[in-house]
Design a protein around this motif. Structure first.
Motif, short mmCIF file in Angstrom:
data_model
loop_
_atom_site.label_atom_id
_atom_site.label_comp_id
_atom_site.label_asym_id
_atom_site.label_seq_id
_atom_site.Cartn_x
_atom_site.Cartn_y
_atom_site.Cartn_z
N ASN A 153 0.82 -1.21 0.00
CA ASN A 153 0.00 0.00 0.00
C ASN A 153 0.86 1.26 0.00
O ASN A 153 0.48 2.27 -0.58
N VAL A 154 2.02 1.17 0.67
CA VAL A 154 2.91 2.32 0.71
C VAL A 154 3.42 2.65 -0.69
O VAL A 154 3.46 3.82 -1.10
N ILE A 155 3.82 1.62 -1.45
CA ILE A 155 4.31 1.84 -2.82
C ILE A 155 3.20 2.38 -3.70
O ILE A 155 3.41 3.31 -4.49
N THR A 156 2.01 1.83 -3.56
CA THR A 156 0.87 2.30 -4.37
C THR A 156 0.55 3.75 -4.06
O THR A 156 0.30 4.56 -4.97
N ARG A 206 0.85 6.82 -6.67
CA ARG A 206 -0.32 7.65 -6.96
C ARG A 206 -0.05 9.11 -6.68
O ARG A 206 -0.51 10.00 -7.39
N ARG A 207 0.78 9.37 -5.66
CA ARG A 207 1.05 10.75 -5.28
C ARG A 207 1.92 11.47 -6.31
O ARG A 207 1.69 12.63 -6.63
N TYR A 208 2.93 10.75 -6.86
CA TYR A 208 3.89 11.42 -7.72
C TYR A 208 3.70 11.13 -9.21
O TYR A 208 4.25 11.86 -10.05
N PHE A 209 2.94 10.08 -9.57
CA PHE A 209 2.81 9.71 -10.98
C PHE A 209 1.36 9.52 -11.41
O PHE A 209 1.08 8.82 -12.38
N SER A 210 0.45 10.14 -10.68
CA SER A 210 -0.96 10.03 -11.08
C SER A 210 -1.24 10.81 -12.35
O SER A 210 -2.14 10.46 -13.11
N ASP A 211 -0.48 11.86 -12.60
CA ASP A 211 -0.63 12.65 -13.81
C ASP A 211 0.08 11.94 -14.96
O ASP A 211 1.28 11.66 -14.87
#
Length: 357
Positions: A2-5, A9-14
């Motif tokens: 979950n930490v990796i996900t 999501r925080r840095y590569f969601s765009d």
């Protein structure tokens, strides 16, 4: 997991962030694999980047692009010719003279070291002899390297001549056709690149201010050191001025390293006298003015790097590319820092608070 996900999501969601990563990896791969072949092009890009700030100022004052580029390029060529035919011959002469005098410096240093056991009981004569032996070996290796360089210098001279022709030509065309080149490069990119444009704008401000500020810092510190040492009648003033000027490329470390040759030459010329003390005081004042006045003035808009980050950058890039890695360690670290600061982030999700009754 979950930490990796959550991190991804925080840095590569765009989706544009993925495009930016691909561009960065591609650019880094090109420099890493073809850096030596493209050295003239990379050097010309750095110089053009440095001169672009002056061209932009002239354009804002009402000058045309072509006339501004021609004027700045002529000033650059005048400065380059002055370095090649004015500074470099004097620098080479003083370097050769210093190498010739090294044996006498070693003898004087040996005599000074041999007197240490008389004043300090914890230093033995055997330790002093071992130090002298190591110094002699290093000086012998240095002389052999200088001889091998002089023997095999013809290919290097040919390469240097080619660079002296290619680099100015590339600088001129990079300045003159800047917008055409940028338009051609951006034509290969997707139309939706607002994220890359935003980050490039942030990086451009940081790197541009750093490169131009560092150029002026090297020039001011180098000239000031030469003038002061020459007025104080210190030998090899031009050589020491160049060394002190270039030392600002690596903050903290450079100043500490260059202190040794300054102190060594001053000691062997004047000994433990008031002249030696005044030279070291003058050198300390130069370093204090650089760190407390010049750097804040020139780099007010640049994010300062922590000393630990500077040391890590020197170790990493120096290990990858040797001397050139050390030379460009701080600009590369500034680039990485600017990318990290400008990189888009999505705020981490937090569990919803329970409804209040």
């Amino acid at each position: 997991m979950n930490v990796i996900t959550e991190w991804f999501r925080r840095y590569f969601s765009d989706p544009q962030a993925v495009l930016l990563v691909v561009l960065l990896v591609f650019g880094f791969g090109v420099v890493l694999t073809m850096g030596r072949m493209l050295a003239p092009v990379l050097a010309a890009m750095v110089i053009a980047y440095l001169l672009e700030g002056i061209v932009a100022v002239l354009e804002r004052e009402g000058g045309g692009r072509t006339s501004s580029v021609v004027l700045v390029f002529l000033v650059f060529m005048t400065f380059l010719i002055f370095l090649l035919f004015g500074v470099v011959p004097l620098l080479w002469t003083q370097t050769v003279e210093l190498i010739r005098e090294l044996p006498s410096y070693v003898s004087a240093g040996r005599d000074a070291l041999l007197r240490l056991p008389e004043h300090y009981a914890f230093i033995s004569e055997q330790q002093v002899n071992e130090i002298i032996h190591v110094l002699r070996l290093h000086i012998t290796n240095l002389g052999q390297r200088m001889l091998s360089i002089s023997i095999s210098s013809i290919p290097g001279l040919i390469t240097l001549v080619v660079y002296l022709i290619l680099v100015p030509l590339l600088v001129f065309f990079f300045l003159k056709d800047k917008y055409r080149i940028v338009s051609w490069v951006t034509g290969f990119l997707p139309r939706e690149r607002s994220l890359a444009s935003h980050i490039w704008h942030e990086v451009d401000i940081q790197i541009g201010n750093y490169v131009r500020g560092k150029f002026w810092e090297i020039l001011i510190i180098g000239v000031a050191t030469y003038v002061i040492f020459a007025l104080m009648d210190l030998k090899y003033a031009i050589l020491l001025g160049v060394l002190v000027g270039l030392s600002v490329l690596v903050p903290y470390i450079g100043a500490a390293v260059v202190t040794f040759p300054v102190a060594m030459i001053a000691y062997f010329q004047f000994g433990w006298t008031s002249e030696f003390a005044w030279i070291m005081v003058a050198y300390g004042i130069i370093q204090a003015i650089d760190g407390n006045i010049l750097v804040p003035l020139l780099f007010s808009e640049v994010v300062n790097l922590h000393p630990v980050a500077i040391i890590v950058a020197v170790l990493v890039f120096g290990g990858m590319w040797g001397v050139w890695g050390i030379f460009f360690a701080i600009p590369l670290a500034t680039l990485v820092n600017a990318l990290i600061r400008a990189w888009p982030r999505t705020e981490p999700t937090s569990p919803e608070e329970p409804a209040r009754s």
